[in-house]
Design a protein around this motif. Structure first.
Motif, PDB file in Angstrom:
ATOM      1  N   PHE A 189       0.861  -1.184   0.000  1.00 27.61           N
ATOM      2  CA  PHE A 189       0.000   0.000   0.000  1.00 27.61           C
ATOM      3  C   PHE A 189       0.896   1.232   0.000  1.00 27.61           C
ATOM      4  O   PHE A 189       1.881   1.285   0.742  1.00 27.61           O
ATOM      5  N   THR A 190       0.551   2.205  -0.797  1.00 26.49           N
ATOM      6  CA  THR A 190       1.340   3.440  -0.836  1.00 26.49           C
ATOM      7  C   THR A 190       0.898   4.365   0.308  1.00 26.49           C
ATOM      8  O   THR A 190      -0.296   4.575   0.517  1.00 26.49           O
ATOM      9  N   VAL A 191       1.878   4.885   1.027  1.00 23.41           N
ATOM     10  CA  VAL A 191       1.553   5.836   2.104  1.00 23.41           C
ATOM     11  C   VAL A 191       1.332   7.206   1.470  1.00 23.41           C
ATOM     12  O   VAL A 191       2.235   7.752   0.842  1.00 23.41           O
ATOM     13  N   ILE A 192       0.111   7.736   1.594  1.00 22.42           N
ATOM     14  CA  ILE A 192      -0.163   9.036   0.970  1.00 22.42           C
ATOM     15  C   ILE A 192      -0.259  10.170   1.999  1.00 22.42           C
ATOM     16  O   ILE A 192      -0.277  11.339   1.649  1.00 22.42           O
ATOM     17  N   GLY A 193      -0.326   9.797   3.284  1.00 22.72           N
ATOM     18  CA  GLY A 193      -0.424  10.876   4.273  1.00 22.72           C
ATOM     19  C   GLY A 193      -0.066  10.382   5.665  1.00 22.72           C
ATOM     20  O   GLY A 193      -0.113   9.186   5.954  1.00 22.72           O
ATOM     21  N   ILE A 194       0.360  11.328   6.505  1.00 22.06           N
ATOM     22  CA  ILE A 194       0.626  11.025   7.924  1.00 22.06           C
ATOM     23  C   ILE A 194      -0.146  12.051   8.755  1.00 22.06           C
ATOM     24  O   ILE A 194      -0.069  13.258   8.498  1.00 22.06           O
ATOM     25  N   LEU A 195      -0.896  11.543   9.735  1.00 24.00           N
ATOM     26  CA  LEU A 195      -1.717  12.426  10.579  1.00 24.00           C
ATOM     27  C   LEU A 195      -0.900  13.007  11.724  1.00 24.00           C
ATOM     28  O   LEU A 195       0.072  12.417  12.181  1.00 24.00           O
ATOM     29  N   ARG A 196      -1.331  14.173  12.175  1.00 22.74           N
ATOM     30  CA  ARG A 196      -0.864  14.651  13.483  1.00 22.74           C
ATOM     31  C   ARG A 196      -1.636  13.886  14.555  1.00 22.74           C
ATOM     32  O   ARG A 196      -2.690  13.313  14.256  1.00 22.74           O
ATOM     33  N   PRO A 197      -1.154  13.906  15.792  1.00 25.44           N
ATOM     34  CA  PRO A 197      -1.917  13.234  16.852  1.00 25.44           C
ATOM     35  C   PRO A 197      -3.335  13.808  16.922  1.00 25.44           C
ATOM     36  O   PRO A 197      -3.540  15.015  16.821  1.00 25.44           O
ATOM     37  N   VAL A 198      -4.312  12.918  17.068  1.00 21.02           N
ATOM     38  CA  VAL A 198      -5.707  13.340  17.151  1.00 21.02           C
ATOM     39  C   VAL A 198      -6.133  13.214  18.613  1.00 21.02           C
ATOM     40  O   VAL A 198      -6.398  12.121  19.108  1.00 21.02           O
ATOM     41  N   ALA A 199      -6.166  14.336  19.319  1.00 25.34           N
ATOM     42  CA  ALA A 199      -6.366  14.280  20.768  1.00 25.34           C
ATOM     43  C   ALA A 199      -7.712  13.658  21.129  1.00 25.34           C
ATOM     44  O   ALA A 199      -7.820  12.923  22.112  1.00 25.34           O
ATOM     45  N   VAL A 200      -8.739  13.935  20.316  1.00 22.91           N
ATOM     46  CA  VAL A 200     -10.067  13.498  20.685  1.00 22.91           C
ATOM     47  C   VAL A 200     -10.299  12.028  20.311  1.00 22.91           C
ATOM     48  O   VAL A 200     -11.221  11.394  20.804  1.00 22.91           O
ATOM     49  N   ALA A 201      -9.455  11.494  19.460  1.00 26.21           N
ATOM     50  CA  ALA A 201      -9.589  10.078  19.075  1.00 26.21           C
ATOM     51  C   ALA A 201      -8.206   9.443  19.057  1.00 26.21           C
ATOM     52  O   ALA A 201      -7.653   9.140  18.001  1.00 26.21           O
ATOM     53  N   PRO A 202      -7.631   9.268  20.249  1.00 17.64           N
ATOM     54  CA  PRO A 202      -6.240   8.797  20.313  1.00 17.64           C
ATOM     55  C   PRO A 202      -6.055   7.420  19.688  1.00 17.64           C
ATOM     56  O   PRO A 202      -4.939   7.056  19.325  1.00 17.64           O
ATOM     57  N   GLU A 203      -7.172   6.653  19.517  1.00 13.82           N
ATOM     58  CA  GLU A 203      -7.054   5.330  18.902  1.00 13.82           C
ATOM     59  C   GLU A 203      -6.555   5.439  17.454  1.00 13.82           C
ATOM     60  O   GLU A 203      -5.969   4.492  16.923  1.00 13.82           O
ATOM     61  N   LEU A 204      -6.749   6.600  16.811  1.00 15.95           N
ATOM     62  CA  LEU A 204      -6.312   6.769  15.421  1.00 15.95           C
ATOM     63  C   LEU A 204      -4.799   6.935  15.323  1.00 15.95           C
ATOM     64  O   LEU A 204      -4.220   6.716  14.266  1.00 15.95           O
ATOM     65  N   ASP A 205      -4.161   7.331  16.419  1.00 15.72           N
ATOM     66  CA  ASP A 205      -2.714   7.543  16.372  1.00 15.72           C
ATOM     67  C   ASP A 205      -1.969   6.241  16.075  1.00 15.72           C
ATOM     68  O   ASP A 205      -0.919   6.253  15.449  1.00 15.72           O
ATOM     69  N   GLN A 206      -2.515   5.122  16.544  1.00 15.77           N
ATOM     70  CA  GLN A 206      -1.850   3.829  16.334  1.00 15.77           C
ATOM     71  C   GLN A 206      -2.513   3.051  15.198  1.00 15.77           C
ATOM     72  O   GLN A 206      -2.496   1.828  15.197  1.00 15.77           O
ATOM     73  N   ALA A 207      -3.126   3.796  14.263  1.00 15.48           N
ATOM     74  CA  ALA A 207      -3.856   3.109  13.193  1.00 15.48           C
ATOM     75  C   ALA A 207      -3.260   3.403  11.828  1.00 15.48           C
ATOM     76  O   ALA A 207      -2.612   4.426  11.615  1.00 15.48           O
ATOM     77  N   ALA A 208      -3.473   2.433  10.918  1.00 14.46           N
ATOM     78  CA  ALA A 208      -3.218   2.659   9.493  1.00 14.46           C
ATOM     79  C   ALA A 208      -4.585   2.711   8.831  1.00 14.46           C
ATOM     80  O   ALA A 208      -5.376   1.766   8.962  1.00 14.46           O
TER      81      ALA A 208
END
Ligand SMILES: Nc1ncnc2c1ncn2[C@@H]1O[C@H](COP(=O)(O)OP(=O)(O)OP(=O)(O)O)[C@@H](O)[C@H]1O
Ligand SMILES: [Mg+2]
Lengths: 402, 233
Positions: A189-208
């Motif tokens: 899979f091609t990586v097209i973006g990297i998120l900043r930490p999402v304070a309100v949904a911290p579960e997304l920080d450890q997600a692809a």
């Protein structure tokens, strides 16, 4: 000639301060040592309150940024009948019909693993979960990208992935040029973006995060929502929360778990009200030590300055004047110690807040409060020696020294 | 006219076990406007008598009246007001404030009289001039000679324009000439109506006083001078 009734001995407050300062100047070193306890105690108290308030203020600011209008719905944990837990596919659409709801978006969990290369064994997931995500997730959560771009209706169909901040770090990816790919499921899979930490949904920080169509096409997941994110009219959040479970899973409302992510932050803010008890106790002990120090200085001063006391009585000072003078000395001492402590406490707060990237917050009542505490200590410590000084017979000391 | 000071059967005992009876049943009256010298050998109780007259010391027994009022009936504020406004003390050992200048020391004589600092310093300067120390105003006591310190102490006693001056050997450390000048100052004040009691070893000072009280071993053994006051203890 003598008319004791018509006149009173008088001592101007300015002169109280003047002779108080002069008295302290004679025993400068001991006075400095005595106020150290007060300085330390007040500094500790100011720093504790200042640091707590600063961290609280930064959390409040964070909470304001996130907003309290976000709700999440997740499947329950009914182990008897797992299918009961699943949120219906129609749930996001149903929720969207609730009038005060402004955004609905979702993620869908998969069992796939993501790795830097296909050489890494599949069980080494690094704790990263692969989620299918709606293309409107970013906007609904107010999440920001650190690099690249978010999934759109086109890229959601392709083997493209956006990494959470923590996931990118785990995979060792911090750039998108030249093109980076990760081994996800059974393909690149091609990586097209990297998120900043999402304070309100911290579960997304450890997600692809991959598109929902891609999750279906490449990983074969059926698309029962795992987390539904709901943004509401801020004034209606509580009302929406009340109907959310029923709307999301009409068949088994008890198996839909509704939560409000900002509650965790709010709880943390509330807990900041309780200051560090241990430090507070240490500050209090330092204050007591300071009080003993001041009392000691005052008692010594009175023993050493009996001649001065006798002289002042002969010059017309009343017992009250003597008591006021020595109390003033104790108050000046404690005010000096307290001011130094306030300064030290503020510097500590500013330094700590700076290190934590908070803005330092000193509540307006803190400084007068701390000064009042210092003066109270000084008054308590100085009053008894001062009264003793006032009771000394005036003459004994007047014949002693030459 | 009410006497300035009246002692009746005043006894003063220092200490409890190995006690000293510094004054033994002393009775005497000092009229307003008198100039009295007190003489006697060392240890005869002169300083004790002076401190009792100024109500700095409580008699062990007997009564002291100042301006007709028994001091035992005066409250601490009343006594303090008397000392602030009416009494001027010169102590045998001067008792100057160590770190303070001559001017400050003298100004302290007005500290408890409700006078502004500026006014206190102005008055202090004036009195220092009268005792011949205007050139020493900024000196602190350790920078002054014994005689100069004594004059600072006298100036401090006079700065508040007291009506009663109690001085313990005010000329003891002065040369003949300066002593004479100070004595002239004191007698001129007395001529203006200030009551004075001066302890002295100096025959010239004693001679200048119309009345001389002689002490020995805690008793008044002679009281010479103004007829009305002459009495034996
Ligand atoms: N605080 C005291 N405790 C015990 N005895 C004292 C105390 N003060 C004075 N005395 C004693 O009282 C006696 C009278 O002392 P006082 O100072 O009145 O004498 P004096 O006539 O002024 O002497 P001098 O001419 O040396 O100044 C002395 O024997 C002295 O030792
Ligand atoms: Mg004496």
């Amino acid at each position: 000639m003598l008319e004791p009734d018509t006149k009173h001995s008088r001592l101007h407050p300015v002169d109280v301060a003047r002779i108080g300062l002069a008295g302290l100047r004679t025993g400068r070193l001991r006075a400095a040592l005595a106020v150290l306890g007060i300085t330390v105690g007040i500094a500790a108290l100011v720093a504790i309150v200042g640091v707590s308030e600063s961290s609280k203020a930064s959390l409040v600011a964070q909470l304001d940024r996130l907003g309290t209008d976000l709700l999440t719905v997740q499947p329950g944990t009914n182990f008897v009948d797992v299918t009961q837990n699943e949120l219906p596919r129609r749930a996001p659409a149903m929720i969207g019909w609730i009038p005060p709801v402004r955004h609905v978006t979702q993620t869908v969990s998969t069992t796939a693993a993501v790795r830097r290369t296909d050489k890494v064994p599949p069980y080494e997931t690094g704790g990263i979960t692969v989620l299918g995500a709606s293309t409107d997730l970013l906007g609904a959560l107010d999440a920001r990208l650190a690099h690249g771009s978010w999934l759109n209706s086109a890229t959601a169909n392709y083997p493209t992935v956006v990494l959470g901040a923590g996931a990118a770090q785990t995979l060792g990816i911090n750039h998108l040029e030249p093109l980076v790919a990760v081994w996800l499921g059974q393909r690149w899979f091609t990586v097209i973006g990297i998120l900043r930490p999402v304070a309100v949904a911290p579960e997304l920080d450890q997600a692809a995060l991959i598109g929902l169509p891609a999750a279906h096409d490449f990983l074969g997941v059926d698309t029962h929502p795992t987390t539904i994110y709901v943004r509401t009219d801020p004034s209606q959040t509580v009302a929406v929360r009340g109907v959310l479970a029923r709307t999301a899973n009409p068949a088994n409302p008890q198996d839909a778990v509704v939560s409000r992510p900002s509650d965790a932050l709010a709880a943390e803010i509330a807990s900041k009200g309780a200051y560090n008890t241990l430090l507070l106790a240490l500050g209090a002990i330092a204050l007591v030590v300071g009080a003993v120090g001041i009392a000691n200085v005052m008692v010594m001063a009175i023993i050493q300055r009996r001649t001065e006391i006798g002289l002042r009585r002969a010059l017309g000072a009343t017992r009250r004047h003597i008591a006021i003078q020595f109390t003033a000395e104790a108050l000046i001492l404690s005010a000096l110690g307290g001011s130094a402590g306030i300064l030290a406490g503020i510097l500590t707060t500013v330094g700590y807040a700076h290190a934590r990237h908070w803005s330092a917050t000193i509540p307006p009542t803190l400084i007068p409060g701390a000064l009042a505490a210092a003066l109270t200590v000084g008054l308590t410590a100085g009053l008894w020696p001062a009264i003793r000084a006032a009771r000394l017979a005036p003459t004994d000391a007047l014949r002693a020294t030459t | 006219m009410t006497p300035a000071i009246e002692l009746r059967e005043v006894h003063k005992r220092y200490g409890t076990e190995a006690h000293v009876d510094a004054l033994k049943q002393v009775s005497l009256t000092i009229e307003t406007g008198e100039l009295v010298s007190i003489v006697g050998p060392s240890g005869s109780g002169k300083t004790t008598l002076l401190h009792i007259m100024g109500a700095l010391l409580r008699p062990t027994s007997g009564t002291l009246r100042i301006a007709g009022r028994p001091t035992s009936s005066l409250s601490d504020p009343e006594l303090s007001a008397l000392r602030a406004y009416e009494l001027g003390f010169v102590f045998q050992n001067y008792v100057l404030t160590p770190g303070a200048s001559a001017l400050e020391n003298v100004a302290d004589g007005l500290l408890y009289c409700g006078v502004s600092r500026r006014e206190r310093l102005r008055s202090a300067h004036e009195v220092l001039d009268r005792v011949g120390l205007v050139a020493r105003t900024t000196h602190i006591p350790t920078q002054l000679s014994g005689g100069e310190r004594q004059r600072v102490a006298i100036a401090r006693a006079l700065v508040g324009n007291p009506t009663l001056v109690l001085a313990d050997e005010p000329t003891g450390n002065l040369d003949t000439q300066t002593g004479a000048a100070i004595l002239a100052l004191l007698t001129s004040l007395n001529a203006d109506g200030v009551t004075m009691a001066l302890i002295t070893h100096d025959p010239d000072v004693a001679a200048a006083a119309p009345r001389t009280i002689e002490m020995r071993d805690g008793r008044v053994i002679a009281d010479r001078g103004t007829d009305a006051n002459t009495r034996r203890a």
